[in-house]
Structures are given as structure tokens and as C-alpha cells.
Design a protein around this motif. Structure first.
Motif, PDB file in Angstrom:
ATOM      1  N   PHE A  91      26.213 -51.782   7.465  1.00 31.36           N
ATOM      2  CA  PHE A  91      26.943 -50.817   8.164  1.00 31.36           C
ATOM      3  C   PHE A  91      28.138 -50.940   8.308  1.00 31.36           C
ATOM      4  CE2 PHE A  91      22.379 -50.735   9.171  1.00 31.36           C
ATOM      5  CZ  PHE A  91      21.946 -49.462   8.822  1.00 31.36           C
ATOM      6  N   VAL A  92      29.195 -49.778   7.928  1.00 32.03           N
ATOM      7  CA  VAL A  92      30.498 -49.778   8.531  1.00 32.03           C
ATOM      8  C   VAL A  92      30.762 -48.908   9.591  1.00 32.03           C
ATOM      9  CG1 VAL A  92      32.858 -49.101   7.721  1.00 32.03           C
ATOM     10  CG2 VAL A  92      31.065 -49.894   5.903  1.00 32.03           C
ATOM     11  N   VAL A  93      30.968 -49.536  10.653  1.00 27.43           N
ATOM     12  CA  VAL A  93      31.014 -48.925  12.038  1.00 27.43           C
ATOM     13  C   VAL A  93      32.628 -48.465  12.275  1.00 27.43           C
ATOM     14  CG1 VAL A  93      31.017 -49.238  14.575  1.00 27.43           C
ATOM     15  CG2 VAL A  93      29.256 -50.319  12.846  1.00 27.43           C
ATOM     16  N   THR A  94      32.823 -47.298  12.475  1.00 27.64           N
ATOM     17  CA  THR A  94      34.254 -46.679  12.785  1.00 27.64           C
ATOM     18  C   THR A  94      34.404 -46.649  14.257  1.00 27.64           C
ATOM     19  OG1 THR A  94      33.816 -45.610  10.796  1.00 27.64           O
ATOM     20  CG2 THR A  94      36.097 -44.917  12.150  1.00 27.64           C
ATOM     21  N   ILE A  95      35.449 -47.062  14.792  1.00 23.98           N
ATOM     22  CA  ILE A  95      35.922 -47.180  16.266  1.00 23.98           C
ATOM     23  C   ILE A  95      37.271 -46.295  16.548  1.00 23.98           C
ATOM     24  CG2 ILE A  95      36.390 -48.669  18.327  1.00 23.98           C
ATOM     25  CD1 ILE A  95      34.740 -50.081  15.406  1.00 23.98           C
ATOM     26  N   SER A  96      37.092 -45.271  17.119  1.00 23.11           N
ATOM     27  CA  SER A  96      38.519 -44.491  17.378  1.00 23.11           C
ATOM     28  C   SER A  96      38.549 -44.599  18.638  1.00 23.11           C
ATOM     29  CB  SER A  96      38.086 -42.965  17.007  1.00 23.11           C
ATOM     30  OG  SER A  96      39.140 -42.389  17.394  1.00 23.11           O
ATOM     31  N   ILE A  97      40.302 -45.009  19.081  1.00 20.78           N
ATOM     32  CA  ILE A  97      40.526 -45.172  20.511  1.00 20.78           C
ATOM     33  C   ILE A  97      41.520 -44.297  20.831  1.00 20.78           C
ATOM     34  CG2 ILE A  97      41.603 -46.921  21.962  1.00 20.78           C
ATOM     35  CD1 ILE A  97      40.246 -49.018  19.663  1.00 20.78           C
ATOM     36  N   ARG A  98      41.339 -43.770  22.028  1.00 18.50           N
ATOM     37  CA  ARG A  98      42.572 -42.807  22.390  1.00 18.50           C
ATOM     38  C   ARG A  98      43.058 -43.167  23.944  1.00 18.50           C
ATOM     39  NH1 ARG A  98      43.521 -38.313  20.732  1.00 18.50           N
ATOM     40  NH2 ARG A  98      44.328 -36.242  21.987  1.00 18.50           N
ATOM     41  N   ASP A  99      44.447 -43.035  23.941  1.00 16.28           N
ATOM     42  CA  ASP A  99      44.764 -43.170  25.630  1.00 16.28           C
ATOM     43  C   ASP A  99      45.142 -41.954  25.984  1.00 16.28           C
ATOM     44  OD1 ASP A  99      47.613 -42.492  24.816  1.00 16.28           O
ATOM     45  OD2 ASP A  99      48.163 -44.745  24.926  1.00 16.28           O
ATOM     46  N   THR A 100      45.620 -42.026  27.463  1.00 11.52           N
ATOM     47  CA  THR A 100      45.459 -40.981  28.319  1.00 11.52           C
ATOM     48  C   THR A 100      46.935 -40.072  27.873  1.00 11.52           C
ATOM     49  OG1 THR A 100      46.624 -42.102  29.880  1.00 11.52           O
ATOM     50  CG2 THR A 100      44.315 -41.376  30.394  1.00 11.52           C
ATOM     51  N   GLY A 101      47.839 -40.829  27.041  1.00 10.57           N
ATOM     52  CA  GLY A 101      49.139 -40.293  26.593  1.00 10.57           C
ATOM     53  C   GLY A 101      48.844 -39.706  25.326  1.00 10.57           C
ATOM     54  N   GLY A 102      47.782 -39.669  24.715  1.00  9.69           N
ATOM     55  CA  GLY A 102      47.372 -38.883  23.391  1.00  9.69           C
ATOM     56  C   GLY A 102      47.521 -39.843  22.110  1.00  9.69           C
ATOM     57  N   SER A 103      48.013 -41.263  22.356  1.00  9.99           N
ATOM     58  CA  SER A 103      48.168 -41.976  21.283  1.00  9.99           C
ATOM     59  C   SER A 103      46.605 -42.423  20.617  1.00  9.99           C
ATOM     60  CB  SER A 103      48.742 -43.427  21.443  1.00  9.99           C
ATOM     61  OG  SER A 103      50.060 -43.097  21.997  1.00  9.99           O
ATOM     62  N   THR A 104      46.584 -42.468  19.485  1.00 11.85           N
ATOM     63  CA  THR A 104      45.165 -42.894  18.994  1.00 11.85           C
ATOM     64  C   THR A 104      45.255 -44.169  18.125  1.00 11.85           C
ATOM     65  OG1 THR A 104      45.408 -41.313  17.269  1.00 11.85           O
ATOM     66  CG2 THR A 104      44.427 -40.740  19.266  1.00 11.85           C
TER      67      THR A 104
END
Length: 99
Positions: A73-86
Motif C-alpha cells: 500500500f502507498v500511504v499518503t500523509i498530509s500535514i498542516r500547521d496553524t499558519g496554513g503551511s502544508t
């Protein structure tokens, strides 16, 4: 500030995975784990929220997931900070494992 994420090649001995799926750093040296959220898309049509914790000079994203079958499986991880950067990264997960 920009976020830089890194995935891994992982092996789960059974159909239940538990552990770190990605690490990341933030260009903001004052960031703390509570500033970030992470979504994990497990590659089998399911998703969940990841737990972000401090790790050395950066952070790690961890979670648990049970697959319905063995496979790769290919697992995709999406990260976001409170300032809006991803940032988004992928981790290859061999569940079972499959040869």
C-alpha cells in the motif's frame, strides 16, 4: 514557514500497523507539536488522523490502522500547521508482509 516531510518504506508483520508513518521539519523554529495536524490516507480507501509529537529537531506522525488483507500500500500523509503551511509525503507499507 515551509514544512518538509519525509516518508519511509515500512513492513507490518500482520495486517495491523502501528507506528510512525512520516517525519517532518518546519522552517519555524518555534513550532510545537500542538501547532500541527496530520491526515493519513492508508491506500485502502480509509483515512484517519495522525498523532504529531516532537522528535529530535523535528516531529513525527504516528497512528494505527488495520488492513482487510495483506498487500503493498502507498500511504499518503498530509500535514498542516496553524499558519496554513502544508506538506504531503508518501510511505510505502508492505502489509503481511508480501514478497
Amino acid at each position: 514557514a515551509p514544512i518538509a516531510a519525509t516518508g519511509f518504506n515500512l513492513i507490518a508483520k500482520t495486517t495491523k500497523f502501528s507506528g510512525t508513518v512520516a517525519t517532518f521539519t518546519d522552517g519555524n523554529p518555534f513550532g510545537v507539536a500542538g501547532d500541527y495536524s496530520a491526515a493519513i490516507f492508508w491506500g485502502d480507501g480509509k483515512s484517519s488522523v495522525g498523532t504529531v509529537t516532537a522528535a529530535g529537531a523535528g516531529f513525527k506522525v504516528a497512528s494505527t490502522h488495520t488492513y482487510g488483507k495483506k498487500g503493498k500500500f502507498v500511504v499518503t500523509i498530509s500535514i498542516r500547521d496553524t499558519g496554513g503551511s502544508t506538506a504531503t509525503t508518501t510511505t510505502n507499507l508492505n502489509v503481511g508482509p508480501v514478497k
